[in-house]
Write a protein that holds these residues in place. Structure first.
Motif, PDB file in Angstrom:
ATOM      1  N   GLY A 136       1.150  -0.976   0.042  1.00  0.00           N
ATOM      2  CA  GLY A 136       0.529   0.214   0.251  1.00  0.00           C
ATOM      3  C   GLY A 136       1.347   1.433  -0.046  1.00  0.00           C
ATOM      4  N   PRO A 137       0.310   2.338  -0.424  1.00  0.00           N
ATOM      5  CA  PRO A 137       0.964   3.632  -0.733  1.00  0.00           C
ATOM      6  C   PRO A 137       0.835   3.737   1.252  1.00  0.00           C
ATOM      7  CG  PRO A 137      -0.803   3.947  -1.359  1.00  0.00           C
ATOM      8  CD  PRO A 137      -1.323   2.531  -0.695  1.00  0.00           C
ATOM      9  N   PHE A 138       2.460   4.759   0.760  1.00  0.00           N
ATOM     10  CA  PHE A 138       3.372   5.728   2.162  1.00  0.00           C
ATOM     11  C   PHE A 138       3.619   6.633   1.685  1.00  0.00           C
ATOM     12  CE2 PHE A 138       6.034   5.419   5.717  1.00  0.00           C
ATOM     13  CZ  PHE A 138       6.185   5.130   6.330  1.00  0.00           C
ATOM     14  N   GLN A 139       3.804   8.137   2.662  1.00  0.00           N
ATOM     15  CA  GLN A 139       4.073   8.911   2.222  1.00  0.00           C
ATOM     16  C   GLN A 139       5.255   9.173   3.748  1.00  0.00           C
ATOM     17  OE1 GLN A 139       0.328  11.340   1.078  1.00  0.00           O
ATOM     18  NE2 GLN A 139      -0.245  11.767   3.248  1.00  0.00           N
ATOM     19  N   THR A 140       5.452  10.420   3.022  1.00  0.00           N
ATOM     20  CA  THR A 140       7.022  10.482   4.032  1.00  0.00           C
ATOM     21  C   THR A 140       6.866  12.134   3.749  1.00  0.00           C
ATOM     22  OG1 THR A 140       8.201   8.630   4.372  1.00  0.00           O
ATOM     23  CG2 THR A 140       9.188  10.812   4.838  1.00  0.00           C
ATOM     24  N   THR A 141       6.435  13.279   4.684  1.00  0.00           N
ATOM     25  CA  THR A 141       6.951  14.937   4.645  1.00  0.00           C
ATOM     26  C   THR A 141       7.590  15.253   5.527  1.00  0.00           C
ATOM     27  OG1 THR A 141       4.251  14.495   4.565  1.00  0.00           O
ATOM     28  CG2 THR A 141       5.478  17.132   4.747  1.00  0.00           C
ATOM     29  N   PHE A 142       8.459  16.239   5.140  1.00  0.00           N
ATOM     30  CA  PHE A 142       9.557  17.037   5.977  1.00  0.00           C
ATOM     31  C   PHE A 142       8.802  18.283   5.779  1.00  0.00           C
ATOM     32  CE2 PHE A 142      11.375  12.864   4.262  1.00  0.00           C
ATOM     33  CZ  PHE A 142      12.823  13.327   4.762  1.00  0.00           C
ATOM     34  N   THR A 143       9.341  18.663   6.970  1.00  0.00           N
ATOM     35  CA  THR A 143       8.592  19.999   6.713  1.00  0.00           C
ATOM     36  C   THR A 143      10.041  21.136   7.796  1.00  0.00           C
ATOM     37  OG1 THR A 143       6.077  19.054   6.465  1.00  0.00           O
ATOM     38  CG2 THR A 143       6.604  21.487   7.609  1.00  0.00           C
ATOM     39  N   HIS A 144      10.199  21.542   7.202  1.00  0.00           N
ATOM     40  CA  HIS A 144      10.517  22.940   8.036  1.00  0.00           C
ATOM     41  C   HIS A 144      10.049  23.856   8.786  1.00  0.00           C
ATOM     42  CE1 HIS A 144      14.832  25.963   7.791  1.00  0.00           C
ATOM     43  NE2 HIS A 144      15.305  24.611   8.553  1.00  0.00           N
ATOM     44  N   ASP A 145      10.132  24.465   9.760  1.00  0.00           N
ATOM     45  CA  ASP A 145       9.702  25.245  10.405  1.00  0.00           C
ATOM     46  C   ASP A 145      10.207  26.682  10.366  1.00  0.00           C
ATOM     47  OD1 ASP A 145       9.413  27.038  12.802  1.00  0.00           O
ATOM     48  OD2 ASP A 145      11.240  27.416  13.544  1.00  0.00           O
ATOM     49  N   PRO A 146       9.160  27.822  10.054  1.00  0.00           N
ATOM     50  CA  PRO A 146       9.649  28.938   9.472  1.00  0.00           C
ATOM     51  C   PRO A 146      10.752  29.804   9.933  1.00  0.00           C
ATOM     52  CG  PRO A 146       7.296  28.619  10.135  1.00  0.00           C
ATOM     53  CD  PRO A 146       8.122  27.807  10.467  1.00  0.00           C
ATOM     54  N   MET A 147      10.752  29.354  11.444  1.00  0.00           N
ATOM     55  CA  MET A 147      12.260  30.382  12.500  1.00  0.00           C
ATOM     56  C   MET A 147      13.624  29.334  11.967  1.00  0.00           C
ATOM     57  SD  MET A 147      10.374  32.475  13.428  1.00  0.00           S
ATOM     58  CE  MET A 147      11.519  33.800  14.664  1.00  0.00           C
ATOM     59  N   ILE A 153       9.662  15.557  11.116  1.00  0.00           N
ATOM     60  CA  ILE A 153       9.167  14.272   9.285  1.00  0.00           C
ATOM     61  C   ILE A 153       8.042  13.740   9.573  1.00  0.00           C
ATOM     62  CG2 ILE A 153      10.435  12.519   8.579  1.00  0.00           C
ATOM     63  CD1 ILE A 153      13.372  13.411   9.397  1.00  0.00           C
ATOM     64  N   VAL A 154       6.502  13.317   9.246  1.00  0.00           N
ATOM     65  CA  VAL A 154       5.817  12.402   9.296  1.00  0.00           C
ATOM     66  C   VAL A 154       5.925  11.515   8.280  1.00  0.00           C
ATOM     67  CG1 VAL A 154       3.472  13.285   9.645  1.00  0.00           C
ATOM     68  CG2 VAL A 154       4.649  15.076  10.233  1.00  0.00           C
ATOM     69  N   MET A 155       5.285  10.468   9.303  1.00  0.00           N
ATOM     70  CA  MET A 155       5.503   9.296   8.010  1.00  0.00           C
ATOM     71  C   MET A 155       3.510   8.540   8.617  1.00  0.00           C
ATOM     72  SD  MET A 155       8.983   7.529   8.797  1.00  0.00           S
ATOM     73  CE  MET A 155      10.491   8.279   7.831  1.00  0.00           C
ATOM     74  N   GLU A 156       3.547   8.395   7.111  1.00  0.00           N
ATOM     75  CA  GLU A 156       1.734   8.315   7.091  1.00  0.00           C
ATOM     76  C   GLU A 156       1.462   6.906   5.779  1.00  0.00           C
ATOM     77  OE1 GLU A 156      -1.147  11.971   7.881  1.00  0.00           O
ATOM     78  OE2 GLU A 156       0.662  11.842   6.238  1.00  0.00           O
ATOM     79  N   SER A 157       0.686   5.801   6.422  1.00  0.00           N
ATOM     80  CA  SER A 157       0.307   5.093   5.908  1.00  0.00           C
ATOM     81  C   SER A 157      -1.400   4.950   5.531  1.00  0.00           C
ATOM     82  CB  SER A 157       1.175   3.595   6.645  1.00  0.00           C
ATOM     83  OG  SER A 157       0.385   2.968   7.614  1.00  0.00           O
ATOM     84  N   ARG A 158      -0.634   4.312   4.352  1.00  0.00           N
ATOM     85  CA  ARG A 158      -2.922   4.401   3.613  1.00  0.00           C
ATOM     86  C   ARG A 158      -3.698   3.027   3.880  1.00  0.00           C
ATOM     87  NH1 ARG A 158      -3.819   6.449  -2.060  1.00  0.00           N
ATOM     88  NH2 ARG A 158      -4.278   4.467  -2.354  1.00  0.00           N
ATOM     89  N   THR A 159      -5.088   3.532   4.721  1.00  0.00           N
ATOM     90  CA  THR A 159      -5.674   2.201   4.426  1.00  0.00           C
ATOM     91  C   THR A 159      -6.398   1.498   3.788  1.00  0.00           C
ATOM     92  OG1 THR A 159      -7.423   3.296   5.600  1.00  0.00           O
ATOM     93  CG2 THR A 159      -5.669   2.632   7.602  1.00  0.00           C
ATOM     94  N   PRO A 160      -6.493   0.229   3.750  1.00  0.00           N
ATOM     95  CA  PRO A 160      -7.859   0.451   2.447  1.00  0.00           C
ATOM     96  C   PRO A 160      -8.979   1.199   2.506  1.00  0.00           C
ATOM     97  CG  PRO A 160      -7.199  -1.769   3.551  1.00  0.00           C
ATOM     98  CD  PRO A 160      -6.683  -0.917   4.662  1.00  0.00           C
ATOM     99  N   ALA A 161      -9.387   1.214   2.904  1.00  0.00           N
ATOM    100  CA  ALA A 161     -10.288   3.150   3.529  1.00  0.00           C
ATOM    101  C   ALA A 161      -9.880   4.078   2.603  1.00  0.00           C
ATOM    102  CB  ALA A 161     -11.182   2.698   4.655  1.00  0.00           C
TER     103      ALA A 161
END
Length: 169
Positions: A136-147, A153-161
């Protein structure tokens, strides 16, 4: 006279067109087109990471540096246990042809999972990579603090729903 004028026009057109054809164009990708990214420049360096993986507290060490003629940002992550239970090396680059980021994620899970490349897009101060794994799909998001003081780093997996659930933060 007309033939001489036509010949002159033809030769002049060929002469004017020749320099255009002879000019070298900058390649879309390759050694002469290095990857410069102001957002990822901020990730280069050494970082301490704390958060959770699968709902359990976790601590990691991250180091990142530009490698391979500034084509990739190599990101090394490992948990702080000795020996590390998990470690990964991620090569983040950019595909100028398709205008998207690419991530080669190599980790302790071995070769099978490393077959899947992640593709990403930048959204403001974030880059989100999508991996299409066999389970299944998996996503990883790298986000830099504006300061500029930290990254998330947030990692998420997608359920069948088709809902995204947390894997790690």
């Amino acid at each position: 006279m007309r033939h001489q004028f036509a010949l002159f026009v033809t030769l002049a057109a060929a002469w004017l067109a020749a320099p255009v054809q002879a000019q070298e164009t900058t390649p879309v990708d390759g050694p002469q087109r290095t990857f410069r990214d102001s957002l990822l420049d901020g990730l280069a360096g050494t970082w301490n990471m704390s958060g959770n993986v699968r709902g359990k507290p976790a601590r990691y060490r991250l180091s990142a540096e530009w490698v391979l003629n500034h084509q990739f940002l190599r990101v090394d992550m490992r948990d702080v246990t000795d020996p590390p239970a998990y470690q990964a090396t991620v090569y983040i680059g950019y595909d100028n042809t398709s205008q998207r980021y690419v991530a080669h994620w190599l980790d302790t899970f071995g070769g099978r999972l490393s077959e899947t490349l992640g593709y990403g897009n930048r959204l403001g101060a974030s880059v989100r990579f999508q991996f299409e794994y066999t389970d299944g799909p998996f996503q990883t998001t790298f986000t830099h603090d504006p300061m500029g003081r930290f990254w998330t780093i947030v990692m998420e997996s997608r359920t069948p729903a088709a809902t995204w659930i947390p894997f790690a933060r």
